[in-house]
Design a protein around this motif. Structure first.
Motif, PDB file in Angstrom:
ATOM      1  N   THR A  76       9.808   4.076   3.815  1.00  0.00           N
ATOM      2  CA  THR A  76       8.577   4.238   4.585  1.00  0.00           C
ATOM      3  C   THR A  76       7.670   5.215   3.862  1.00  0.00           C
ATOM      4  O   THR A  76       8.066   6.351   3.559  1.00  0.00           O
ATOM      5  CB  THR A  76       8.875   4.754   6.002  1.00  0.00           C
TER       6      THR A  76
ATOM      7  N   SER B  23       4.098   7.528   3.150  1.00  0.00           N
ATOM      8  CA  SER B  23       3.454   8.601   3.905  1.00  0.00           C
ATOM      9  C   SER B  23       2.481   8.073   4.953  1.00  0.00           C
ATOM     10  O   SER B  23       2.195   8.740   5.947  1.00  0.00           O
ATOM     11  CB  SER B  23       2.710   9.534   2.942  1.00  0.00           C
ATOM     12  N   ASN B  24       2.015   6.842   4.729  1.00  0.00           N
ATOM     13  CA  ASN B  24       1.091   6.235   5.695  1.00  0.00           C
ATOM     14  C   ASN B  24       1.824   5.453   6.787  1.00  0.00           C
ATOM     15  O   ASN B  24       1.208   4.797   7.624  1.00  0.00           O
ATOM     16  CB  ASN B  24       0.112   5.308   4.974  1.00  0.00           C
TER      17      ASN B  24
ATOM     18  N   GLU C  38       3.748   2.873   6.287  1.00  0.00           N
ATOM     19  CA  GLU C  38       3.995   1.485   5.906  1.00  0.00           C
ATOM     20  C   GLU C  38       5.403   1.326   5.337  1.00  0.00           C
ATOM     21  O   GLU C  38       5.839   2.113   4.489  1.00  0.00           O
ATOM     22  CB  GLU C  38       2.967   1.027   4.876  1.00  0.00           C
TER      23      GLU C  38
END
Length: 292
Positions: free
Chosen positions: A21, A23-24, A26
């Motif tokens: 995953t 940092s945003n 996603e």
């Protein structure tokens, strides 16, 4: 006597999942294409994939007499490419059978065997127009050939169909067996500047990629997507059992979801992993005789 309980602790805190995953937020699937360290080793690796792909295609029922070919851009001399010899069954092909030709169709290395003229014209045009394409597959597979009759793409019915979202072209013409250079150029033109997959009307399927594994995995997936398309169309057609039961509406994956799904199912790395299990199985089943 008291029982002894042994606690097994993980050796590290690294996740076993093939995702991470960002940092945003996603989620990204983690895959790696294990490319060899030098060009000579890469040539050998790709040719072994090529021969293995033919064995897999034979097993899946994609062989059709002398029809069908895979091409592989040579990693050392990229203005030449390897292609299978004419008239040899997919289930018999080995690395040593492959023929390397230049852009004019002259044999420069490999087996001293003839190659399919139509196959050369199609693949030569694609390799010249698209330097990003290193391998291409064209077969007369049953469902791809059937669906190609309609001269249209596939619908986004499910996750697997989304492998081809915004990555599938249609060549809406058929001029007979490809013996003219201009026909090969037209096919390459319809494939376009970025797509890797093509439905050739009244002819069949062509798929491509940066590796043989990617191109072959796309072909298997597109053949199955065409099968799904035919099944759905038959199930919802007027007069069908499905229609009599009120099954008329086809629910499609929306564009936003299809875009997201394509990123997780149709990348070069994911397609490589789609091919790898098939390759390992054919290695075991054949004893690796195609590597010779």
């Amino acid at each position: 006597m008291s029982s002894v309980v042994t606690t097994i602790k993980p050796t590290s805190n690294t996740s076993a999942l093939n995702t991470e995953t960002g940092s945003n937020g996603e989620v990204k699937r983690l895959h790696h294409i294990p490319r060899p360290v030098n060009k000579e080793a890469e040539r050998k690796w790709l040719l072994e994939q090529m021969a293995g792909a033919f064995r897999i295609f034979a097993k899946l029922g994609f062989s059709d007499g002398s029809s069908g070919h895979i091409s592989l851009r040579d990693p050392i001399e990229p203005r030449t490419f390897w292609i299978n010899p004419y008239g040899v069954h997919f289930a018999l092909l080995k690395v040593s059978d492959m023929v390397r030709v230049d852009e004019e169709g002259n044999r420069v290395a490999g087996a001293d065997k003839p190659v399919n003229a139509a196959g050369f014209i199609i693949h030569s045009a694609i390799h010249q127009r698209r330097p990003d394409i290193h391998a291409a597959c064209h077969m007369h597979s049953p469902y791809g050939r059937a669906w190609s009759t309609f001269g249209r793409g596939i619908d986004m019915f499910n996750q697997d169909s989304c492998m081809f979202y915004d990555d599938l072209s249609v060549y809406p013409a058929f001029g007979g067996v490809v013996f003219a250079k201009e026909e090969g150029q037209r096919l390459a033109e319809y494939l376009g500047p970025k797509n890797k997959n093509l439905i050739m009307q009244n002819h069949g399927l062509l798929t491509a990629g940066g590796t043989v594994a990617e191109a072959a995995a796309f072909f298997i997936a597109l053949e199955r997507a065409c099968q799904t398309q035919l099944l759905v169309e038959a199930s919802t057609a007027p007069g069908s059992i499905g229609a009599s039961e009120g099954i008329l509406k086809k629910t499609l994956v929306d564009d936003e979801t299809a875009t997201y799904t394509k990123k997780g199912t149709g990348t070069p790395e994911v397609m490589y992993m789609q091919f790898e299990p098939e390759y390992q199985l054919i290695l075991k089943e054949t004893g690796g005789d195609f590597l010779n």
